[in-house]
Design a protein around this motif. Structure first.
Motif, PDB file in Angstrom:
ATOM      1  N   HIS A  72       0.816  -1.208   0.000  1.00 56.87           N
ATOM      2  CA  HIS A  72       0.000   0.000   0.000  1.00 56.87           C
ATOM      3  C   HIS A  72       0.854   1.264   0.000  1.00 56.87           C
ATOM      4  CE1 HIS A  72      -3.819  -2.149   1.704  1.00 56.87           C
ATOM      5  NE2 HIS A  72      -3.372  -2.696   0.589  1.00 56.87           N
ATOM      6  N   ASP A  73       1.931   1.262   0.761  1.00 56.10           N
ATOM      7  CA  ASP A  73       2.753   2.473   0.862  1.00 56.10           C
ATOM      8  C   ASP A  73       3.373   2.841  -0.486  1.00 56.10           C
ATOM      9  OD1 ASP A  73       2.155   2.673   3.520  1.00 56.10           O
ATOM     10  OD2 ASP A  73       3.945   1.585   4.187  1.00 56.10           O
ATOM     11  N   GLN A  74       3.934   1.856  -1.172  1.00 53.58           N
ATOM     12  CA  GLN A  74       4.548   2.141  -2.464  1.00 53.58           C
ATOM     13  C   GLN A  74       3.503   2.515  -3.508  1.00 53.58           C
ATOM     14  OE1 GLN A  74       7.108  -0.965  -3.859  1.00 53.58           O
ATOM     15  NE2 GLN A  74       7.648   0.096  -5.765  1.00 53.58           N
ATOM     16  N   HIS A  95      -7.328   6.198  -0.587  1.00 50.85           N
ATOM     17  CA  HIS A  95      -7.674   6.865   0.675  1.00 50.85           C
ATOM     18  C   HIS A  95      -9.056   6.427   1.155  1.00 50.85           C
ATOM     19  CE1 HIS A  95      -4.165   9.375   0.942  1.00 50.85           C
ATOM     20  NE2 HIS A  95      -4.367   9.924  -0.236  1.00 50.85           N
ATOM     21  N   ALA A  96      -9.997   6.275   0.220  1.00 48.78           N
ATOM     22  CA  ALA A  96     -11.335   5.827   0.608  1.00 48.78           C
ATOM     23  C   ALA A  96     -11.308   4.397   1.119  1.00 48.78           C
ATOM     24  CB  ALA A  96     -12.287   5.944  -0.584  1.00 48.78           C
ATOM     25  N   SER A  97     -10.473   3.559   0.501  1.00 48.04           N
ATOM     26  CA  SER A  97     -10.376   2.167   0.925  1.00 48.04           C
ATOM     27  C   SER A  97      -9.765   2.034   2.312  1.00 48.04           C
ATOM     28  CB  SER A  97      -9.541   1.377  -0.084  1.00 48.04           C
ATOM     29  OG  SER A  97      -9.417   0.023   0.309  1.00 48.04           O
ATOM     30  N   GLU A  98      -8.856   2.943   2.669  1.00 49.43           N
ATOM     31  CA  GLU A  98      -8.196   2.886   3.978  1.00 49.43           C
ATOM     32  C   GLU A  98      -8.980   3.609   5.065  1.00 49.43           C
ATOM     33  OE1 GLU A  98      -4.252   4.450   3.317  1.00 49.43           O
ATOM     34  OE2 GLU A  98      -3.417   2.417   3.324  1.00 49.43           O
ATOM     35  N   ALA A 107     -17.086   3.587   0.307  1.00 54.11           N
ATOM     36  CA  ALA A 107     -15.816   3.877  -0.366  1.00 54.11           C
ATOM     37  C   ALA A 107     -16.014   3.972  -1.873  1.00 54.11           C
ATOM     38  CB  ALA A 107     -14.791   2.802  -0.029  1.00 54.11           C
ATOM     39  N   GLU A 108     -16.845   3.090  -2.418  1.00 54.40           N
ATOM     40  CA  GLU A 108     -17.139   3.148  -3.848  1.00 54.40           C
ATOM     41  C   GLU A 108     -17.875   4.434  -4.206  1.00 54.40           C
ATOM     42  OE1 GLU A 108     -19.281  -0.322  -4.916  1.00 54.40           O
ATOM     43  OE2 GLU A 108     -17.634  -1.717  -4.452  1.00 54.40           O
ATOM     44  N   ALA A 109     -18.810   4.855  -3.358  1.00 56.81           N
ATOM     45  CA  ALA A 109     -19.547   6.092  -3.617  1.00 56.81           C
ATOM     46  C   ALA A 109     -18.624   7.305  -3.562  1.00 56.81           C
ATOM     47  CB  ALA A 109     -20.682   6.245  -2.608  1.00 56.81           C
TER      48      ALA A 109
END
Length: 233
Positions: A72-74, A95-98, A107-109
């Motif tokens: 995720h970081d990379q 960002h929405a997923s985290e 998150a999808e919205a």
């Protein structure tokens, strides 16, 4: 400015003004539309360059692949703080997923909201090009009809003394507006189709990257299921 260059420029302006006067007010309006069309095309090309629309979706696809495999970081470092449309959408999806406050549908919205805003900015100016492509031929036809009316009124006033050469001159001057309107419309339509194809490619790449990022990996699903079982126990 050099004297010779000054005279040449003045002569060119005079010739252009005489040419536009032959077509009447409609030709002047079409000439103004042509200037707007060229300005819009140059502005959209520059805007797409700044938005990375010509760069392709390689970066966002690579970032989505890294995110999918747990790096995720990379993945976020590849797209975060970048100005391209694809990268900004991929970063928003990450960002929405985290975000712990957002579940899957939320998150999808949120990602869809950001994508809609980015695509709206990418499409800015295209409606004006579409309007010019529709309006220019109509203005040309209107100018031609008005010119033909004037030519036949001149023929009627002349009566039996009508000169066919004068009538022919009036007709070809009237047809100038139709030709000019069609020329402007062709350029505007070609540019519009090209820009629309670019936006469609960006939309496809953004949707693909967002789907990969928001799709939960099997190990994440297993961890979530274990967590739910522990809570239930």
């Amino acid at each position: 400015m050099l004297p010779g260059l000054d005279i040449s420029l003045e002569h060119a302006v005079t010739v252009l003004s005489d040419f536009l006067n032959k077509g009447g007010p409609a030709l002047w309006v079409i000439a103004a539309l042509s200037v707007v069309t060229v300005a819009l095309i140059l502005w959209k090309v520059w805007s797409f360059l700044l938005q990375g629309a010509f760069s392709g979706g390689g970066l966002s696809a690579r970032a989505a692949g890294l995110w999918r495999h747990g790096d995720h970081d990379q993945a976020l470092a590849l797209v975060d703080k970048r100005r391209s449309l694809r990268a900004r959408l991929a970063a928003a999806a990450m960002h929405a997923s985290e975000d712990p406050a957002l579940d899957g549908p939320a998150a999808e919205a949120e990602t869809d909201r950001v994508g809609t805003r980015l695509l709206t900015s990418a499409r800015s100016g295209l409606r004006v090009l579409e309007l010019i492509a529709t309006l220019a031929p109509l203005l040309g036809l209107l100018g031609t009809v008005l010119g033909m009316i004037e030519a036949f009124q001149t023929l009627e006033d002349a009566g039996t003394r009508a000169d066919p050469a004068v009538l022919a001159g009036g007709i070809w001057e009237a047809l100038l507006t139709t030709a000019a309107g069609m020329a402007v419309a062709i350029v505007a339509m070609i540019a519009l189709v090209w820009f629309e194809s670019i936006v469609d490619a960006v939309r496809h790449d953004m949707r693909t990257a967002a789907t990969v990022i928001l799709l939960r990996a099997p190990d994440q699903e297993a961890e979530s299921a274990c967590g739910e079982e522990e809570v239930a126990a």
